[in-house]
Design an enzyme around this catalytic site. Structure first.
Site, short mmCIF file in Angstrom:
data_model
loop_
_atom_site.label_atom_id
_atom_site.label_comp_id
_atom_site.label_asym_id
_atom_site.label_seq_id
_atom_site.Cartn_x
_atom_site.Cartn_y
_atom_site.Cartn_z
N CYS A 1 0.80 -1.23 0.00
CA CYS A 1 0.00 0.00 0.00
C CYS A 1 0.83 1.28 0.00
O CYS A 1 0.67 2.12 -0.88
CB CYS A 1 -0.94 0.02 1.20
SG CYS A 1 -2.26 -1.19 1.08
N1 LIG Z 1 -3.73 -5.58 1.75
C1 LIG Z 1 -3.90 -4.44 2.39
O1 LIG Z 1 -3.32 -4.20 3.46
C2 LIG Z 1 -4.81 -3.38 1.86
C3 LIG Z 1 -5.08 -2.28 2.66
C4 LIG Z 1 -5.89 -1.27 2.17
C5 LIG Z 1 -6.39 -1.39 0.89
N2 LIG Z 1 -6.12 -2.46 0.12
C6 LIG Z 1 -6.69 -2.53 -1.21
O2 LIG Z 1 -7.65 -3.58 -1.24
C7 LIG Z 1 -7.68 -4.16 -2.55
C8 LIG Z 1 -7.49 -5.66 -2.41
O3 LIG Z 1 -6.20 -5.87 -1.85
P1 LIG Z 1 -5.72 -7.30 -1.30
O4 LIG Z 1 -4.39 -7.05 -0.70
O5 LIG Z 1 -6.79 -7.95 -0.49
O6 LIG Z 1 -5.58 -8.10 -2.71
P2 LIG Z 1 -5.33 -9.67 -2.90
O7 LIG Z 1 -4.61 -9.79 -4.19
O8 LIG Z 1 -4.73 -10.27 -1.67
O9 LIG Z 1 -6.81 -10.30 -3.04
C9 LIG Z 1 -7.71 -9.96 -4.03
C10 LIG Z 1 -8.62 -11.14 -4.33
O10 LIG Z 1 -9.59 -10.73 -5.30
C11 LIG Z 1 -9.87 -11.86 -6.15
N3 LIG Z 1 -10.50 -11.38 -7.39
C12 LIG Z 1 -9.96 -10.67 -8.40
N4 LIG Z 1 -10.90 -10.41 -9.33
C13 LIG Z 1 -12.05 -10.96 -8.90
C14 LIG Z 1 -13.38 -11.01 -9.42
N5 LIG Z 1 -13.70 -10.40 -10.57
N6 LIG Z 1 -14.31 -11.67 -8.72
C15 LIG Z 1 -14.01 -12.28 -7.56
N7 LIG Z 1 -12.77 -12.24 -7.01
C16 LIG Z 1 -11.80 -11.58 -7.67
C17 LIG Z 1 -8.51 -12.50 -6.32
O11 LIG Z 1 -8.62 -13.85 -6.73
C18 LIG Z 1 -7.91 -12.35 -4.92
O12 LIG Z 1 -8.18 -13.47 -4.11
C19 LIG Z 1 -6.63 -3.44 -3.36
O13 LIG Z 1 -7.21 -2.38 -4.07
C20 LIG Z 1 -5.71 -2.88 -2.30
O14 LIG Z 1 -5.01 -1.75 -2.73
C21 LIG Z 1 -5.34 -3.48 0.58
#
Ligand SMILES: NC(=O)c1ccc[n+]([C@@H]2O[C@H](COP(=O)([O-])OP(=O)(O)OC[C@H]3O[C@@H](n4cnc5c(N)ncnc54)[C@H](O)[C@@H]3O)[C@@H](O)[C@H]2O)c1
Length: 448
Positions: free
Chosen positions: A278
């Protein structure tokens, strides 16, 4: 967990799309708070894991929370059907960084297509975008995609909120349940009212619900993370200055800043660079947003640049300390304790860089050895335990402040003949200064 009862009219059936590092803990927290949650992921393995009660991602406390959800979290790959069965849908899919620093909406728009079809069957549905997006995305492409797929009108037949989480991996569950505040960017008052009613039940500490338009919320998300990266980088710069003045101590200097209520003490521990999924990208995105509207983006750019320089400087310094052929040990490969994520992680970067410069490198992380192995060159050896990493290295860098590194016995650190050099980026093991056979070099204090 104490489960509040729904107030009259509060939606009870929620859908969470994207069961990754953020989505799974959110889905589990919502289920543990008593909501009926449909968790959806395109990845069938993650869905199977949740059905079997296994955490599909590494996050402390998640396994226990899934057990507590007690059947209220149902996982599926069928997004359209899950949305049709729900009143509110959270989008938590990836928004990968693009070459210009912006974020791709590819996965979000793909999800919107199925969400739009699913909510077409409802009189009213609320969509909550939690993924990090560029300002303008929510009311722009996301709303348009939902309207096109559902044939409905935002603000009338469905509501749309941008509501990002301010959580840190490793403490996602506590951060979600007990946040400083909940940010609600709303397309219209009804959408905000519905989300506020869900949030009042979802959080444990009755946090302030801060409501505003979606554009303000989109900017606020990037601004918070960029302000924190600036603060971290300021502290890292101070640490470098302290090293240049024998007798100066970065912790003493930072403590003064922290006591000033205009500043506050968090994220001021002068150390190595920040990393993770992030901070670096949100910082670059804010610079990109600024430039795109003619506002100088050089403040966040300078933060990003210093953050990279800091690592290159550390690699040069270590290379200057280690003799040719000496083994460098890297303790900590994840970007922070309590996480197995190695994306832009300082320890992983240093291990790869020093191996590239020809040093034999051995590394260890309590959670991230597997993730690091996938991105590091094969020449970097991964130790099975911290003590072995230390014992086999001539010079050790403490790159991530995992508390358990403090438990490595001093007998393991000490060495006969030529002292083992320890570069402690976090001043995590200060007692090593007194251990025979160790040359202890804490970052942020003069090395003499
Ligand atoms: N990880 C963090 O600490 C954090 C914190 C704040 C914000 N975010 C934001 O949250 C969002 C997700 O981050 P994350 O770290 O959880 O990502 P991640 O890659 O760990 O998980 C995302 C999941 O979404 C699934 N996915 C993708 N397309 C899909 C669809 N069309 N239908 C169903 N599932 C689908 C993927 O298979 C995956 O399991 C990002 O935008 C990120 O910037 C993350």
């Amino acid at each position: 967990m104490d489960r509040p009862q729904p107030a009259d009219g509060t939606p009870d059936r929620l859908c969470v799309v994207g069961l990754g590092k953020l989505g799974t803990p959110i889905a589990a927290c919502l289920a543990a708070r008593g909501f009926a949650v449909r968790g959806v992921d395109a990845d069938g393995d993650k869905v199977e894991d949740i059905r079997a009660g296994r955490a599909p991602v590494y996050e402390p406390g998640l396994q226990g929370l899934l057990a507590e959800a007690d059947g209220r979290l149902q996982a599926t790959t069928d997004l359209e059907a899950a949305v049709a069965d729900s009143e509110v849908t959270y989008i938590v899919v990836p928004t990968p960084s693009e070459a210009d620093g912006g974020f791709s909406l590819r996965y979000v728009l793909e999800a919107c297509d199925a969400i739009g079809r699913g909510m077409g069957r409802h009189a009213y549905h609320l969509v909550v975008l939690t993924s990090t997006v560029m300002p303008g995305s929510t009311r722009g492409p996301v709303r348009l995609a939902l309207e096109a797929a559902s044939g409905k009108t935002c603000g009338q037949d469905f509501g749309l909120c941008y509501s990002p989480e301010f959580v840190a991996l490793g403490t996602v569950i506590r951060d979600f349940l007990e946040p400083d505040f909940v940010l609600i960017g709303e397309s219209d008052a009804r959408a905000g009212d519905v989300l506020a009613s869900v949030e009042r039940r979802a959080r444990r500490n009755d946090p302030p619900l801060v409501r505003m338009g979606v554009e303000s919320a989109e900017l606020a998300k990037l601004a918070v993370n960029t302000f924190i990266t600036t603060k971290i980088t300021f502290a890292n710069m101070l640490a470098r200055l302290c090293e240049a003045f024998p007798g100066a101590d970065t912790d003493a200097v930072s403590a003064v800043l922290g006591l000033d209520s205009r500043i506050g003490g968090k994220y001021l521990r002068g150390a190595i660079s920040y990393g993770g999924p992030c901070f670096p990208r949100d910082n670059r995105a804010l610079a990109r947003v600024a430039e795109s509207v003619g506002v100088p983006g050089n403040l966040p750019e300078a933060t990003d640049q210093f953050n990279r320089w800091q690592l290159a400087w550390l690699a040069d310094r270590v290379a200057g300390l280690a003799g040719a052929g000496q083994t460098v040990g890297v303790l900590g490969l994840s970007y922070k304790p309590g996480s197995d994520v190695v994306e832009e992680a300082p320890g992983t970067w240093l291990a790869g860089e020093l191996a590239g410069r020809g040093f034999p490198v051995i590394a260890f992380d309590p959670a991230a050895n597997g993730a690091a192995a996938a991105v590091l060159p094969a020449s970097v050896e991964l130790a099975p335990a911290s003590a072995e990493c230390v014992a086999r290295a001539d010079l050790v860098i403490v790159a991530t402040p995992w508390p358990e590194f403090r438990d490595i016995p001093s007998a393991v650190w000490g060495r006969e003949r030529r002292a083992r050099v320890v570069v402690d980026c976090w001043r995590l093991v200060p007692d090593l200064a007194e251990v025979d056979g160790v040359r202890y070099l804490p970052l942020g204090r003069s090395w003499g």
